[in-house]
Motif scaffolding. Structure first.
Motif, PDB file in Angstrom:
ATOM      1  N   ARG A  28      28.883 -13.579  32.760  1.00 46.39           N
ATOM      2  CA  ARG A  28      29.541 -12.503  33.509  1.00 46.39           C
ATOM      3  C   ARG A  28      31.038 -12.824  33.617  1.00 46.39           C
ATOM      4  NH1 ARG A  28      26.005  -9.448  37.022  1.00 46.39           N
ATOM      5  NH2 ARG A  28      27.608  -9.464  38.633  1.00 46.39           N
ATOM      6  N   VAL A  29      31.867 -11.839  33.268  1.00 42.05           N
ATOM      7  CA  VAL A  29      33.298 -12.064  33.093  1.00 42.05           C
ATOM      8  C   VAL A  29      34.107 -11.083  33.935  1.00 42.05           C
ATOM      9  CG1 VAL A  29      35.193 -12.121  31.427  1.00 42.05           C
ATOM     10  CG2 VAL A  29      32.908 -12.879  30.731  1.00 42.05           C
ATOM     11  N   ILE A  30      35.151 -11.608  34.577  1.00 45.13           N
ATOM     12  CA  ILE A  30      36.177 -10.793  35.226  1.00 45.13           C
ATOM     13  C   ILE A  30      37.461 -10.928  34.421  1.00 45.13           C
ATOM     14  CG2 ILE A  30      37.657 -10.558  37.269  1.00 45.13           C
ATOM     15  CD1 ILE A  30      35.305 -11.547  38.953  1.00 45.13           C
ATOM     16  N   HIS A  31      38.123  -9.819  34.179  1.00 44.39           N
ATOM     17  CA  HIS A  31      39.414  -9.836  33.481  1.00 44.39           C
ATOM     18  C   HIS A  31      40.547  -9.798  34.504  1.00 44.39           C
ATOM     19  CE1 HIS A  31      38.108  -9.404  29.286  1.00 44.39           C
ATOM     20  NE2 HIS A  31      37.091  -8.774  29.806  1.00 44.39           N
ATOM     21  N   PHE A  32      41.420 -10.780  34.436  1.00 40.34           N
ATOM     22  CA  PHE A  32      42.595 -10.849  35.310  1.00 40.34           C
ATOM     23  C   PHE A  32      43.814 -10.697  34.413  1.00 40.34           C
ATOM     24  CE2 PHE A  32      43.899 -12.952  39.531  1.00 40.34           C
ATOM     25  CZ  PHE A  32      45.154 -12.372  39.500  1.00 40.34           C
ATOM     26  N   ASN A  47      32.047  -6.123  21.934  1.00 36.66           N
ATOM     27  CA  ASN A  47      31.273  -6.208  20.696  1.00 36.66           C
ATOM     28  C   ASN A  47      30.256  -7.339  20.708  1.00 36.66           C
ATOM     29  OD1 ASN A  47      32.687  -4.063  19.467  1.00 36.66           O
ATOM     30  ND2 ASN A  47      34.359  -5.440  18.887  1.00 36.66           N
ATOM     31  N   ASN A  48      30.147  -8.040  21.838  1.00 35.72           N
ATOM     32  CA  ASN A  48      29.271  -9.207  21.902  1.00 35.72           C
ATOM     33  C   ASN A  48      28.255  -9.036  23.035  1.00 35.72           C
ATOM     34  OD1 ASN A  48      28.150 -11.844  22.221  1.00 35.72           O
ATOM     35  ND2 ASN A  48      29.960 -12.718  21.240  1.00 35.72           N
ATOM     36  N   PRO A  49      26.963  -8.943  22.719  1.00 39.62           N
ATOM     37  CA  PRO A  49      25.945  -8.706  23.754  1.00 39.62           C
ATOM     38  C   PRO A  49      25.709  -9.895  24.676  1.00 39.62           C
ATOM     39  CG  PRO A  49      24.895  -9.119  21.632  1.00 39.62           C
ATOM     40  CD  PRO A  49      26.367  -9.037  21.365  1.00 39.62           C
ATOM     41  N   GLU A  50      26.339 -11.021  24.393  1.00 39.59           N
ATOM     42  CA  GLU A  50      26.131 -12.204  25.230  1.00 39.59           C
ATOM     43  C   GLU A  50      26.920 -12.133  26.527  1.00 39.59           C
ATOM     44  OE1 GLU A  50      26.121 -17.095  24.809  1.00 39.59           O
ATOM     45  OE2 GLU A  50      26.834 -15.849  23.163  1.00 39.59           O
ATOM     46  N   PHE A  51      27.862 -11.185  26.621  1.00 38.45           N
ATOM     47  CA  PHE A  51      28.751 -11.121  27.765  1.00 38.45           C
ATOM     48  C   PHE A  51      28.620  -9.797  28.506  1.00 38.45           C
ATOM     49  CE2 PHE A  51      30.786 -13.621  24.374  1.00 38.45           C
ATOM     50  CZ  PHE A  51      30.776 -14.863  24.993  1.00 38.45           C
ATOM     51  N   GLU A  52      28.947  -9.854  29.792  1.00 39.93           N
ATOM     52  CA  GLU A  52      28.971  -8.657  30.629  1.00 39.93           C
ATOM     53  C   GLU A  52      30.255  -8.668  31.447  1.00 39.93           C
ATOM     54  OE1 GLU A  52      26.466  -6.429  34.210  1.00 39.93           O
ATOM     55  OE2 GLU A  52      25.791  -8.363  33.429  1.00 39.93           O
ATOM     56  N   ILE A  53      31.041  -7.622  31.312  1.00 38.47           N
ATOM     57  CA  ILE A  53      32.261  -7.489  32.109  1.00 38.47           C
ATOM     58  C   ILE A  53      31.887  -6.912  33.466  1.00 38.47           C
ATOM     59  CG2 ILE A  53      34.538  -6.433  32.263  1.00 38.47           C
ATOM     60  CD1 ILE A  53      34.527  -6.224  29.196  1.00 38.47           C
ATOM     61  N   VAL A  54      32.227  -7.629  34.533  1.00 37.45           N
ATOM     62  CA  VAL A  54      31.815  -7.211  35.875  1.00 37.45           C
ATOM     63  C   VAL A  54      32.991  -6.871  36.785  1.00 37.45           C
ATOM     64  CG1 VAL A  54      29.645  -8.496  35.752  1.00 37.45           C
ATOM     65  CG2 VAL A  54      31.690  -9.619  36.665  1.00 37.45           C
ATOM     66  N   GLY A  55      34.216  -7.039  36.307  1.00 38.40           N
ATOM     67  CA  GLY A  55      35.368  -6.719  37.149  1.00 38.40           C
ATOM     68  C   GLY A  55      36.661  -6.861  36.383  1.00 38.40           C
ATOM     69  N   ALA A  56      37.723  -6.272  36.940  1.00 38.05           N
ATOM     70  CA  ALA A  56      39.036  -6.334  36.305  1.00 38.05           C
ATOM     71  C   ALA A  56      40.121  -6.256  37.364  1.00 38.05           C
ATOM     72  CB  ALA A  56      39.204  -5.206  35.292  1.00 38.05           C
ATOM     73  N   ILE A  57      41.229  -6.966  37.084  1.00 34.40           N
ATOM     74  CA  ILE A  57      42.361  -7.044  38.015  1.00 34.40           C
ATOM     75  C   ILE A  57      43.646  -6.916  37.219  1.00 34.40           C
ATOM     76  CG2 ILE A  57      43.555  -8.493  39.728  1.00 34.40           C
ATOM     77  CD1 ILE A  57      40.824 -10.113  39.843  1.00 34.40           C
TER      78      ILE A  57
END
Length: 365
Positions: A28-32, A47-57
């Motif tokens: 689970r990844v947050i983009h800052f 493009n990668n099913p191994e990751f999930e974007i859960v937030g952004a800043i």
């Protein structure tokens, strides 16, 4: 006072969310930071099913409040709003790693890094000065390392350069050599079709005097050569006398034009920058970088003076933005799952950071 049953219900929901988070296989990844590099990482992750974007800043008022898909130029919405204030999102969102892409200066982004670590989340950052900060920024390095160990997380600075082409790549190649006496890396980039921010950083279109003024002010020039030189020397156990840097303009001999600039003869096409590290008065590390419009023979070159000597050329060179995004994405599993804690460099990661042993792979794979 609130209803006790309501409080218990909310608490139970929180524990269900936590259980789902602990059991999930995706990282689970947050983009800052959703600038040029941050947006490139968003596209790579999608493009990668191994990751999930859960937030952004993002601190930009123009991007805060937008959907991440719109802010990153994906072409469709993602259902993830970009937050302006990081504190609540970092505190309330379950995530493994924060992808941090906001700036090159470690002193400037240090407060952001500490806020992420305080929220008990690991970091992969594109901040160039974070790639190997122990020599130039000992106090910040100690504080980051100590706080990360206290919270049980990892902090890594990486990218294509520093982080790979001019440090990790030659160090991995040196595995096939002994008695290494010196290392030289040359990187030549034709920035004609690259993003305008990089062209500005290279000084494209400036007068010679304007380039010199911008260089003095730190407005042009690549950040990270010194970090790469220091990482290489430290890895070989070399005690360098000094690391010096030079920066000079590449002057147009004829008029050149691209999408963003029309450069007249005598004006600046880009830059040549070098870092040189001496050991006992002898050159042990040499890093040469050219970034200019229409640069002749773009390539990445690695020369290792050892036994046996090694010389390798990547014709065309490794494309910077796409490679930086790929490196960050490929390192995410290692950072999310590593048992190490604290401030790390690329040296501490597995040689193949994206590899998962078969015992960890999904049964259907």
């Amino acid at each position: 006072m609130s209803d006790p049953n309501e409080r218990l219900s909310k608490l139970a929901a929180t524990f269900r969310d936590l259980e789902a988070y602990v059991q999930q296989e995706k990282v689970r990844v947050i983009h800052f930071g959703v600038g040029a590099i941050g947006a490139e990482v968003v596209r790579a992750l999608l493009n990668n099913p191994e990751f999930e974007i859960v937030g952004a800043i993002d601190a930009s008022a123009a991007k805060a409040g937008k959907d991440l898909g719109d802010a990153a130029g994906i072409g469709h919405t993602l259902g993830i709003p970009v937050a302006y204030d990081p504190e609540s999102l970092l505190k309330d969102t379950y995530a493994d790693v924060v992808v941090h892409c906001t700036g090159s200066s470690l002193t400037e982004v240090y407060p952001q890094l500490m806020s992420i670590v305080a929220a008990e989340k690991s970091i992969i950052s594109s901040c160039e000065e974070l790639a190997f900060p122990w020599v130039r920024f000992p106090e910040i390095s100690q504080k980051l390392d100590r706080r990360a160990k206290e919270t049980g997380v990892r902090v890594l600075g990486t990218g294509v350069n520093p982080g790979f082409v001019m440090d990790m790549l030659p160090m991995m190649m040196a595995t096939a050599s002994q008695q290494v006496k010196s290392v030289r890396i040359e990187r030549i980039l034709d920035v004609t079709t690259r993003r305008i921010q990089l062209q500005r950083k290279a000084g494209v279109g400036l007068s010679v005097s304007g380039f010199q003024q911008a260089a003095t002010a730190g407005a042009v020039g690549h950040v990270g050569l010194r970090e790469s030189a220091l990482m290489i020397a430290d890895s070989f156990g070399w005690r360098m006398d000094d690391v010096s840097e030079t920066l000079e303009p590449v002057i147009a001999r004829e008029r050149r034009k691209n999408e963003y600039f029309a450069v007249e003869k005598g004006y600046v096409l880009g830059l040549r920058q070098a870092a040189r590290g001496l050991v006992s008065g002898q050159e042990a590390v040499r890093l040469d970088l050219e970034m200019s419009l229409g640069a002749n023979d773009p390539h990445d070159l690695v020369e290792i003076n050892g036994s046996p000597p090694i010389r390798a050329v990547i014709q065309g060179g490794i494309q910077g933005d796409a490679a930086t995004a790929a490196i960050i994405v490929n390192c995410l599993p290692a950072i999310a799952r590593s048992r190490l804690t604290g401030l790390l460099s690329m040296r501490e990661l597995p040689a193949i950071p994206y590899f998962r042993p078969r015992s960890q792979q999904r049964e259907e794979e």
